[in-house]
Write a protein that holds these residues in place. Structure first.
Motif, mmCIF file in Angstrom:
data_model
loop_
_atom_site.group_PDB
_atom_site.id
_atom_site.type_symbol
_atom_site.label_atom_id
_atom_site.label_comp_id
_atom_site.label_asym_id
_atom_site.label_seq_id
_atom_site.Cartn_x
_atom_site.Cartn_y
_atom_site.Cartn_z
ATOM 1 N N LEU A 114 -15.250 -24.008 8.531
ATOM 2 C CA LEU A 114 -15.643 -23.359 9.780
ATOM 3 C C LEU A 114 -14.449 -22.786 10.528
ATOM 4 C CD1 LEU A 114 -18.357 -25.913 10.954
ATOM 5 C CD2 LEU A 114 -18.711 -23.699 9.820
ATOM 6 N N ALA A 115 -13.338 -23.515 10.550
ATOM 7 C CA ALA A 115 -12.141 -23.021 11.251
ATOM 8 C C ALA A 115 -11.606 -21.761 10.583
ATOM 9 C CB ALA A 115 -11.067 -24.111 11.299
ATOM 10 N N LEU A 116 -11.606 -21.712 9.267
ATOM 11 C CA LEU A 116 -11.147 -20.522 8.555
ATOM 12 C C LEU A 116 -12.054 -19.331 8.874
ATOM 13 C CD1 LEU A 116 -9.328 -19.054 6.553
ATOM 14 C CD2 LEU A 116 -10.797 -19.932 4.717
ATOM 15 N N HIS A 117 -13.348 -19.548 8.851
ATOM 16 C CA HIS A 117 -14.298 -18.481 9.161
ATOM 17 C C HIS A 117 -14.044 -17.946 10.574
ATOM 18 C CE1 HIS A 117 -18.096 -16.307 8.650
ATOM 19 N NE2 HIS A 117 -18.325 -16.587 9.927
ATOM 20 N N GLY A 118 -13.881 -18.865 11.512
ATOM 21 C CA GLY A 118 -13.617 -18.458 12.890
ATOM 22 C C GLY A 118 -12.310 -17.701 13.033
ATOM 23 N N LEU A 119 -11.269 -18.150 12.352
ATOM 24 C CA LEU A 119 -9.975 -17.470 12.406
ATOM 25 C C LEU A 119 -10.089 -16.043 11.877
ATOM 26 C CD1 LEU A 119 -6.895 -17.404 12.846
ATOM 27 C CD2 LEU A 119 -6.668 -18.328 10.517
ATOM 28 N N LEU A 122 -11.326 -13.836 14.456
ATOM 29 C CA LEU A 122 -10.288 -13.517 15.443
ATOM 30 C C LEU A 122 -9.372 -12.408 14.948
ATOM 31 C CD1 LEU A 122 -9.120 -17.005 16.795
ATOM 32 C CD2 LEU A 122 -10.810 -15.432 17.793
ATOM 33 N N LEU A 123 -9.202 -12.330 13.639
ATOM 34 C CA LEU A 123 -8.335 -11.313 13.044
ATOM 35 C C LEU A 123 -9.053 -9.972 12.855
ATOM 36 C CD1 LEU A 123 -6.496 -13.547 10.428
ATOM 37 C CD2 LEU A 123 -5.568 -12.625 12.576
ATOM 38 N N GLY A 124 -10.302 -9.907 13.292
ATOM 39 C CA GLY A 124 -11.029 -8.643 13.241
ATOM 40 C C GLY A 124 -12.008 -8.495 12.096
ATOM 41 N N TYR A 125 -12.116 -9.475 11.222
ATOM 42 C CA TYR A 125 -13.094 -9.401 10.141
ATOM 43 C C TYR A 125 -14.495 -9.601 10.717
ATOM 44 C CZ TYR A 125 -9.272 -9.799 6.790
ATOM 45 O OH TYR A 125 -8.136 -9.583 6.058
ATOM 46 N N ASP A 126 -15.469 -8.918 10.126
ATOM 47 C CA ASP A 126 -16.854 -9.055 10.563
ATOM 48 C C ASP A 126 -17.752 -8.857 9.350
ATOM 49 O OD1 ASP A 126 -19.295 -9.163 11.801
ATOM 50 O OD2 ASP A 126 -18.915 -7.483 13.151
ATOM 51 N N HIS A 127 -18.363 -9.936 8.898
ATOM 52 C CA HIS A 127 -19.170 -9.894 7.680
ATOM 53 C C HIS A 127 -20.496 -9.170 7.855
ATOM 54 C CE1 HIS A 127 -21.374 -13.433 9.274
ATOM 55 N NE2 HIS A 127 -20.180 -13.776 9.700
ATOM 56 N N MET A 134 -15.014 -9.488 4.214
ATOM 57 C CA MET A 134 -14.680 -10.785 4.798
ATOM 58 C C MET A 134 -15.014 -11.926 3.840
ATOM 59 S SD MET A 134 -15.829 -12.415 8.442
ATOM 60 C CE MET A 134 -15.401 -14.092 8.891
ATOM 61 N N ALA A 135 -16.140 -11.815 3.150
ATOM 62 C CA ALA A 135 -16.532 -12.859 2.196
ATOM 63 C C ALA A 135 -15.484 -13.006 1.095
ATOM 64 C CB ALA A 135 -17.903 -12.544 1.594
ATOM 65 N N ARG A 136 -14.968 -11.885 0.607
ATOM 66 C CA ARG A 136 -13.948 -11.941 -0.454
ATOM 67 C C ARG A 136 -12.662 -12.594 0.058
ATOM 68 N NH1 ARG A 136 -16.321 -6.966 -1.316
ATOM 69 N NH2 ARG A 136 -14.667 -5.830 -0.227
ATOM 70 N N VAL A 137 -12.243 -12.213 1.249
ATOM 71 C CA VAL A 137 -11.025 -12.798 1.828
ATOM 72 C C VAL A 137 -11.231 -14.289 2.066
ATOM 73 C CG1 VAL A 137 -9.518 -12.816 3.871
ATOM 74 C CG2 VAL A 137 -10.232 -10.642 2.855
ATOM 75 N N GLU A 138 -12.365 -14.654 2.627
ATOM 76 C CA GLU A 138 -12.660 -16.056 2.907
ATOM 77 C C GLU A 138 -12.653 -16.889 1.624
ATOM 78 O OE1 GLU A 138 -16.719 -17.679 4.300
ATOM 79 O OE2 GLU A 138 -15.592 -17.308 6.147
ATOM 80 N N THR A 139 -13.273 -16.365 0.576
ATOM 81 C CA THR A 139 -13.312 -17.071 -0.711
ATOM 82 C C THR A 139 -11.903 -17.256 -1.270
ATOM 83 O OG1 THR A 139 -15.524 -16.252 -1.206
ATOM 84 C CG2 THR A 139 -14.189 -16.971 -3.081
ATOM 85 N N ARG A 140 -11.107 -16.197 -1.227
ATOM 86 C CA ARG A 140 -9.725 -16.283 -1.740
ATOM 87 C C ARG A 140 -8.915 -17.326 -0.970
ATOM 88 N NH1 ARG A 140 -5.274 -14.033 0.100
ATOM 89 N NH2 ARG A 140 -6.341 -12.488 1.378
ATOM 90 N N LEU A 141 -9.043 -17.348 0.346
ATOM 91 C CA LEU A 141 -8.261 -18.285 1.158
ATOM 92 C C LEU A 141 -8.748 -19.723 0.992
ATOM 93 C CD1 LEU A 141 -7.804 -16.111 4.361
ATOM 94 C CD2 LEU A 141 -6.138 -16.535 2.535
ATOM 95 N N ARG A 142 -10.047 -19.916 0.823
ATOM 96 C CA ARG A 142 -10.547 -21.275 0.561
ATOM 97 C C ARG A 142 -9.986 -21.786 -0.758
ATOM 98 N NH1 ARG A 142 -15.448 -19.284 1.286
ATOM 99 N NH2 ARG A 142 -16.084 -20.014 -0.769
ATOM 100 N N ARG A 143 -9.987 -20.940 -1.770
ATOM 101 C CA ARG A 143 -9.425 -21.339 -3.074
ATOM 102 C C ARG A 143 -7.941 -21.660 -2.940
ATOM 103 N NH1 ARG A 143 -12.496 -16.786 -6.491
ATOM 104 N NH2 ARG A 143 -14.478 -17.877 -6.698
#
Length: 159
Positions: A114-119, A122-127, A134-143
């Motif tokens: 949740l914190a990563l999604h929220g961050l 804040l950086l301007g991503y909007d799914h 945003m989904a691709r970036v979120e997936t990469r950062l979670r990995r």
């Protein structure tokens, strides 16, 4: 406010609804480690009861229910200069605990998701209508952070 001992870059404060430090072992360090390089500035992550989140969601999003995470950018351009303020991420603790149970992982894992999604917001991503960026970036950062848990966007798509 963020801890003054943190190096320049992403500065995080994990608080409760009153702005007092809250316990979320490892969350700040993990988020700093996985955050995109352009994530520079101060971010407050507030862990709040569901009733507080419901009020915020009603007031700012027009939905009369507790949601899992909301983001409040500090500036319309999103993305502070080094040392500036990016904004606030608010996480509903009750919702996070329920989602962790349903997903079969720890509460701390859910806080990271949740914190990563929220961050990213804040950086301007909007799914909503970004073609999956945003989904691709979120997936990469979670990995990158060793999380196998599904992200917020993936879970929403599965519903």
């Amino acid at each position: 406010m963020p801890d003054e001992d943190q190096p320049p870059g992403l500065q995080l404060a994990i608080t409760d609804q009153s702005g007092r430090p809250a316990r979320a072992p490892g969350l700040a360090a993990w988020l700093r480690r996985v955050a995109p390089a352009r994530a520079r500035g101060a971010v407050s992550v507030a862990l709040v009861p569901d009733r507080v989140m419901r009020r915020l969601n009603r007031e700012y999003a027009g939905a009369d229910r507790a949601t899992d995470v909301l983001s409040f950018p500090a500036a319309p351009l999103r993305g502070a200069r080094p040392g500036g303020v990016l904004g606030d991420v608010v996480i509903a603790t009750g919702v996070a605990r329920r989602q962790a149970r349903e997903a079969g992982h720890a509460y701390g894992t859910e806080l990271r998701v949740l914190a990563l999604h929220g961050l990213l917001h804040l950086l301007g991503y909007d799914h909503h209508g970004d073609g999956g960026r945003m989904a691709r970036v979120e997936t990469r950062l979670r990995r990158k952070g060793g999380l196998r848990a599904a992200g917020v966007i993936e879970r929403a798509r599965a519903l």
